[in-house]
Design a protein around this motif. Structure first.
Motif: not given
Length: 548
Positions: A265-280, A332-340, A283-287
């Motif tokens: 009941s709260v927004r889903g989370i997508l952690f992008r692995n940036e390397g060097q032990g860091k995540f960003t 693909g790449g960092r274009k994110g996702f579309e509703d399917y 979820g919102l910008e990726a859709g």
């Protein structure tokens, strides 16, 4: 002329019937196979939130005999959170390699303590034996597989305050050859201070909005059997959610494994692995954080795999009644996702369902991953809303990556039996090349759905052995080219669905092809390995830097 038209229609009907694929079918064989387990939630009229969300199950080969075993998590008494009776024991069943199972809980020391929710399996110490992590309410336990048929508790960093964990998973986030542990935490809960909803005469389970969310946790493997809590340093701990399902994939194909968490009941989370032990968190910008209309569903289970065979992992998420289930196509790449979900027909057909665990697997081996959902409404629906909480499960056939067809009604009589299903784990338990499913049900017997789908389709499974990569090759991406020109994609993971863990083998349905023309494996270490002209209908052992 009328007779000609009639004969033409008959011919057309016959051709359509001939072209129709054989049904996906299951037999339920738990009782006859000796798999006798009942999930106990400790319910005693107190309407405690923990009673709703338990039920994780794992499919893994603990003794390396080539036959997949089954581990069930279980509840405890409330409010003590103690396993006061053997009925609350977690249980391990050894696969006897003949479609029967033996309860080996006592001899393996896995009965456990506390109110268990979830299980995650993987070989974290690279000794060749799969280990167990059991997550629960105010207490988690890591079990090391000793290799002699027994398990022993291993150390994990203690949190500042015990949390309620609902799911967990193993992955190598820094590609150092050792598996790290991600724990999805749910909400702040205490039996003594838990909010009460309704009236004394008409009490009910509170909505998740009545509870404070929690940050998730990431534990780095120190290569010596110990772990360090890197939740804060990695950025994982900065995001507050109400974590349920967790799944892993390299969605942007940069060689680093990313994380998706389905939240309640709260927004889903997508952690992008940036390397060097860091995540960003993106979820919102990726859709993928919300439904297409901006609504945050009660996300439960998740799987992160390529549904349309375009080489990019897509994302599947289950939800509660009136949410609909979500399907996001990777652009693909960092274009994110579309509703399917709407385009494939999944959105409307799941509107009245409540889904927990799930999985994308090719049940008919035609080369397209199908969908399985473990279903069950919350228990209070039948008490107050006049709707049965028990539901039969659902299976959807993947039609060339473009449409999803609900084929549950022809999946066998036992498949139509309703229950309060929760966890589901996927594996080929009888080694016949067809994926089976074990499912738990609250206060009811577990089910073992043996896949008996007919048809001439061929298959191939890869059992990976990393050398520079982690021992099980989790995170490895596999690309199969078929003689008929088709391309298939999958990756190695055990984190599938809700609170559950599935076999680590990487599987492919080959359709009518009797061999794979070429197999390309991208190992987590970065090594690219290619195999040519691989015969079908077998489990292929592949060692990194070696030959099969």
């Amino acid at each position: 002329m009328g007779g000609s038209v009639f004969r033409f229609l008959l011919l057309l009907t016959a051709l359509e019937a001939a072209a129709a694929p054989p049904p996906i079918r299951f037999e339920e064989i738990a009782a006859q196979s000796g798999l006798r387990f009942e999930l106990q939630n400790g319910e005693a009229g107190g309407f405690h939130q923990i009673e709703l969300t338990l039920g994780g199950v794992a499919a893994f080969d603990y003794n390396n005999d080539g036959c997949t075993d089954i581990f069930f998590t279980n509840g405890a008494a409330i409010p003590s959170l103690r396993k006061t009776s053997p009925k609350f024991s977690n249980r391990l069943f050894r696969n006897n390699c003949n479609l029967t199972f033996t309860d080996v809980t006592a001899e393996t020391d896995l009965a456990g303590e506390g109110y268990a929710m979830a299980v995650a399996t993987a070989d974290y110490d690279n000794d060749g034996f799969a280990d167990l992590f059991v997550a629960g309410v105010k207490g988690n336990t890591l079990y090391r597989n000793l290799g002699n048929g027994r398990f022993a508790a291993a150390p994990l960093p203690l949190p500042d305050a015990p949390k309620w964990a609902v799911s967990a998973g193993w992955f190598d986030y820094d590609n150092d050859g050792w598996l790290d542990l991600f724990v999805a935490n749910y909400v702040v809960w205490d039996a003594a201070t838990e909010p009460r909803c309704g009236t004394p005469e008409r009490q009910y389970y509170c909505h998740p909005n009545a509870y404070q969310g929690l940050p998730n946790q990431l534990f780095h493997n120190n290569h010596d059997g110990t772990f360090s809590d890197v939740s804060a340093a990695s950025g994982i701990g900065r995001q507050i959610g109400k974590g349920m399902g967790v799944s892993f994939a390299d969605f942007d194909d940069d060689g680093l494994t990313d994380i998706f968490i389905a939240n309640d009941s709260v927004r889903g989370i997508l952690f992008r692995n940036e390397g060097q032990g860091k995540f960003t968190e993106i979820g919102l910008e990726a859709g993928v954080a919300l439904r297409d209309d901006g609504y945050a569903i009660a996300g439960m289970g998740a799987d992160f795999r390529d549904l349309d065979n375009d080489g990019k992992p897509d994302l599947l998420v289950s939800g509660i009644v009136n949410d609909s289930f979500l399907l996001f196509r990777n652009l693909g790449g960092r274009k994110g996702f579309e509703d399917y979900a709407q385009r494939t027909g999944l959105l409307m057909s799941t509107r009245q369902l409540t889904g927990w665990s799930l999985g994308m697997f090719d049940f008919d081996n035609d080369g397209w991953k199908d969908l399985f959902f473990a279903l069950g409404h919350l228990m209070q629906l039948d008490r107050y809303l006049g709707r049965q909480s028990a539901l039969p499960n659902r299976v959807y056939r993947n039609i060339a990556g473009q449409r999803l067809e609900d084929v549950s009604s022809t999946a066998g009589p036992a498949f139509q039996v309703a229950a309060a299903h929760r966890g589901a784990a996927f594996a080929d338990f009888d080694n016949d090349g067809r994926i089976d499913v074990v499912v738990t049900a609250v206060n009811g017997p577990a089910k073992l759905f043996r896949n008996v789908s007919a048809g001439p389709a061929h298959w191939l499974a890869l059992r990976l052995r990393g050398t520079r990569s982690n021992r099980q090759g989790l995170g490895a991406k596999v690309h199969v080219r078929l003689p008929d020109g088709r391309h298939l994609y999958n990756h190695a993971t055990t984190a599938v669905g809700y609170a559950s863990s599935s076999e680590p083998l990487v599987r492919f349905g080959l359709g009518t092809n009797r061999a794979a023309a070429e197999i390309e494996i991208q190992w987590p270490s970065g090594r690219l390995q290619k195999l040519s002209s691989v015969a079908a209908d077998r489990v292929l052992d592949v060692t990194e830097d070696g030959e099969p």
